[in-house]
Design an enzyme around this catalytic site. Structure first.
Site, PDB file in Angstrom:
ATOM      1  N   PHE B 217       0.862  -1.184   0.000  1.00 15.87           N
ATOM      2  CA  PHE B 217       0.000   0.000   0.000  1.00 15.87           C
ATOM      3  C   PHE B 217       0.896   1.231   0.000  1.00 15.87           C
ATOM      4  O   PHE B 217       1.653   1.468   0.934  1.00 15.87           O
ATOM      5  CB  PHE B 217      -0.934   0.044   1.218  1.00 15.87           C
ATOM      6  CG  PHE B 217      -1.872   1.216   1.156  1.00 15.87           C
ATOM      7  CD1 PHE B 217      -3.130   1.095   0.567  1.00 15.87           C
ATOM      8  CD2 PHE B 217      -1.497   2.465   1.638  1.00 15.87           C
ATOM      9  CE1 PHE B 217      -3.983   2.191   0.461  1.00 15.87           C
ATOM     10  CE2 PHE B 217      -2.335   3.565   1.528  1.00 15.87           C
ATOM     11  CZ  PHE B 217      -3.584   3.425   0.950  1.00 15.87           C
ATOM     12  N   ASP B 326       9.174   3.190   1.725  1.00 15.52           N
ATOM     13  CA  ASP B 326       7.981   3.918   2.147  1.00 15.52           C
ATOM     14  C   ASP B 326       7.773   3.665   3.643  1.00 15.52           C
ATOM     15  O   ASP B 326       7.339   2.590   4.054  1.00 15.52           O
ATOM     16  CB  ASP B 326       6.784   3.424   1.327  1.00 15.52           C
ATOM     17  CG  ASP B 326       5.466   4.079   1.739  1.00 15.52           C
ATOM     18  OD1 ASP B 326       5.390   4.622   2.859  1.00 15.52           O
ATOM     19  OD2 ASP B 326       4.510   4.026   0.942  1.00 15.52           O
ATOM     20  N   LYS B 357       1.838  10.710   8.214  1.00 13.65           N
ATOM     21  CA  LYS B 357       1.189  10.196   9.428  1.00 13.65           C
ATOM     22  C   LYS B 357       1.822  10.754  10.717  1.00 13.65           C
ATOM     23  O   LYS B 357       1.676  11.923  11.009  1.00 13.65           O
ATOM     24  CB  LYS B 357       1.224   8.660   9.404  1.00 13.65           C
ATOM     25  CG  LYS B 357       0.259   8.063   8.353  1.00 13.65           C
ATOM     26  CD  LYS B 357       0.157   6.568   8.506  1.00 13.65           C
ATOM     27  CE  LYS B 357      -0.741   5.918   7.483  1.00 13.65           C
ATOM     28  NZ  LYS B 357      -2.108   5.761   7.951  1.00 13.65           N
TER      29      LYS B 357
END
Lengths: 500, 500
Positions: B217, B326, B357
């Site tokens: 993802f 990532d 985040k």
């Protein structure tokens, strides 16, 4: 609202602040008085050339961390006020570019400072939620007070996003989802849809396209970038999609002298749109949506007539394509209406309207049928930022309280008239003055001269932006009044005289 | 730091708040004392089922504006504290999901409230700059204090962005630009490059690819989405790129029992990576970069060994592909190190590391050669948000001052040990407990049971998230201490007993 001419004496007094060089004062524009006590400076005040020594020092520091080739100078945002941006060398500039058109009501508006000083709002700033799953209690209320209170005609649904590119990307996804469900006749994907999409293949990842226009700018992420066609530097070396690109009308100015030619040009572009829709359907890459700016900004402030947009909207409907109006730069009041598409006078102007910049939050409005059919299809961690909604509520209050749309219409008229006068005065230098509200532009004879004018204006205390190859674009805040227009016109006239 | 067991009496007292149903108390876990006075509640406190009546009413309201299928409940962020999220019906839940892993030091941390109450910081909140052209004076200092102070090994350059998807999209662009300049041997595009890119065609928009992994993802905008392969709902109906997808290792647990099989599985995946790189080069779509998560989160908390990542990094180097790690979900300390890739023990772990985040701002670090060669190639209006940098500086101060990485290591150990015990106790229900720091997960026998457990936990005052098909993921804030682990384990054990 009272708006009287000030005395010649005050005009000269104002100008004293403006003329830094030894050039004589070429008075062309009668300044209007300030209409009320405002949180604003009286005029530009320049202490160094720009960038000054402190800016240069900081640029060098930042250069160790990032590419700083685009940095103009460093700012003292604490000292900036209203229409004036103050830099770290103490230079105070009349800002007619406003952070690429993204400061709605000027710097440090007292209403926003008051709002954010309220301890009740601290929590919104320090606890950023995952809005799609755990919204704060006041979220429906704040969205209703802010975005829904200015929703385009026919639109009751809005989705916030973090920035302009994310807004367009997700709007495209909404369009693709809607289009595929329409093709299917239902919203239940096949086994093949589901397995193929996981490996990026059709039919699950279908060969659908978005039709865009030459000169368009819709953002720089890979989906958006496939619809952006304004500058090489945006697109070079980035893989893209084979999506159709129609010509955007190139109108001739003054409009009243070229009405027949311009109508023909618009008809040619519309015909090409229909041809491309047919051609891409035949290629197996149907056009699911058409995206367009009401005024192409980055691409050179290119306008088209309300008729053009009305016809385009009909073509979209006829071919079953969603009509996506990108108001990221035009939205928020700078054209004299809250949305530029209001000038088209339509009850059903669009299926999707995206926004960002002056709205402080990104996002898009959509018609009910365009909303994704299932949760988690349009989703990400943050889905916007409630602290920006909070600011937007207050920005809209200020716009209403201070009748800023009327002010923009008034200032815009003064600005455009001033530009007309200047292009009449300097026909070899300037042409094609155009605009709606304060969303104005003018063309300069060539790119090098345009760039030089921008730098000279900056050194005289006026911040402007370029767009397209040879245009200067005007993007002041909504608190840019008639007397700011005159301050600008006087300085600009002085610079033009140097460049005859 | 003192960490003593509290008395049985206090443990029971705490539990009183927890057990709402009539099920007996199945005490399995010894709670540790709170180590200091903290801005936190003592335990969950439930007043209604979730969503309660007020949440349901607000969901209905918001449903008129947006798709609310993903909304869990509405929150009272003002009343939330530390590890506890309070909802609009007065329910107080131990939050082990933290807004999809994006609340670094708990709700309303006093240090952040104090920071934002400081009038000196108001200007940063109300005047969002176009960072790429007009950065604020303190920008180099704040980036240095925040992001650069935790830069991955070998990386001195960082670019902020507004969100995770924009970070990855722009990192991809940096990779493509770098790769094409490498292919050219210089950075001057040809006439054909420049003209073809404007119409989305090669060679200007080259057929380059990014290799990603099954189960990955990396975001939901069109570029990112072409590298995301975790769930159908993310990808269905959205056009994509024909980019290669390699298998991510599926490790067998417990690791020590399957070391040979797991090594074989990782070798198989690495071999496939090399095959795909060769194959896509032959197809005319060379792999410019490889993107991978150190732990696949959304895809099911899939781990691989440090050896796997070290080999992959070598493969990338061998084939001239950029290596993009990532760390959007893994970064920020939740694995017990600031970056999960630190566990690989490498001097040169990556060419690009993206984040968002818990870092509060999106962005990516890059090696110097990966930085775009010219300004305006990586650019957008906002380029991040300095108000988030300001918060991040303080978050990092708190992490250092409170030794939160050590706390995470300690809590993570307690959590994983607890999960091992529970899966031993409920072998038909739970398996594959795994994790690093508090970034833990466990598998449930099937998807329906997993989803039921999540809802039962919520009604008992514990917020958890799912990932992959059958996993529960643990994503507490960094202030999640050992005694919070025990509160969770006790409640979870009780729920498991109901589901035997």
């Amino acid at each position: 609202m009272a708006s009287a001419l000030i005395s010649r004496q005050l005009a000269l007094c104002l100008q004293k602040n403006l003329w830094l060089g030894s050039t004589g004062c070429r008075y062309v524009s009668k300044a209007a008085a300030k209409t009320q006590v405002e949180f604003d400076y009286d005029g530009p005040l320049m202490k160094t050339t720009v960038p000054g020594p402190r800016s240069q020092e900081l640029t060098k520091q930042l250069g160790d961390i990032q590419n700083v080739g685009a940095v103009n100078f460093f700012c003292n945002y604490e000292e900036s006020r209203g229409n004036y941006l103050v830099d770290v060398d103490g230079n105070r500039m009349l800002d007619i570019y406003t952070q690429i058109s993204s400061i709605p009501i000027g710097y440090n508006h007292p209403a926003l400072l008051k709002l954010m000083a309220n301890p009740n709002n601290l929590s919104t700033i320090v606890n950023r939620p995952a809005l799609g799953i755990l919204p704060p209690e006041n979220f429906p209320e704040k969205v209703t007070e802010s975005l829904l209170s200015v929703a385009p005609t026919g639109m009751t649904r809005v989705q916030t996003m973090a920035c302009g590119s994310c807004s367009n990307e997700n709007a495209f996804k909404s369009i693709f989802i809607w289009y595929r469900n329409k093709e299917r006749g239902h919203n239940t994907p096949s086994e093949e849809d589901m397995s193929s999409c996981m490996i990026n293949q059709a039919p699950g990842c279908p060969d659908l396209s978005i039709l865009s226009f030459t000169g368009a700018f819709h953002g720089r992420t890979l989906g958006c970038l496939a619809t952006t066609h304004s500058k090489v530097i945006h697109k070079l070396d980035v893989p893209s999609f084979d999506w159709p690109i129609a010509p955007f009308p190139r109108l001739k100015y003054p409009l009243e002298e070229f009405s027949r030619e311009n109508a023909q040009e618009e008809a040619r572009c519309l015909e090409e749109v229909e041809d491309l829709i047919v051609k891409w359907r035949q290629k197996g890459k149907p056009v699911a949506g058409i995206i367009i700016e009401p005024i192409q900004a980055e691409g050179g402030d290119n306008h088209a007539s309300p008729d053009f947009f009305r016809s385009l909207r009909s073509i979209a409907r006829k071919h079953g394509c969603a009509f996506h109006v990108d108001e990221i730069q035009t939205g928020g009041g700078c054209t004299g209406k809250f949305w530029a598409h209001e000038y088209w006078g339509m009850d059903d102007p669009a299926d999707i309207v995206s926004f960002s910049k002056k709205l402080l939050t990104g996002g898009y409005y959509q018609k009910e049928e365009l909303q994704a059919d299932k949760p988690y299809r349009i989703f990400n961690t943050w889905m916007g930022d409630p602290s920006k909604n909070l600011l937007l509520v207050e920005v809209l209050n200020v716009i209403r309280r201070e009748n800023l749309l009327e002010e923009v219409a008034r200032s815009g008229k003064a600005l455009l008239n001033g530009l007309y006068e200047l292009q009449a005065q300097y026909p070899g230098l300037l042409s094609r003055a155009r605009g709606q509200g304060t969303f104005c532009a003018i063309d300069v004879k060539d790119s090098a001269t345009r760039d030089r004018l921008l730098l000279q204006a900056r050194d005289k205390g006026v911040l402007l932006g370029g767009c397209g190859d040879v245009s200067i674009r005007f993007r002041p805040a909504l608190v840019f009044k008639e007397y700011h227009v005159h301050i600008f016109l006087n300085i600009f006239n002085d610079i033009l005289a140097l460049n005859k």
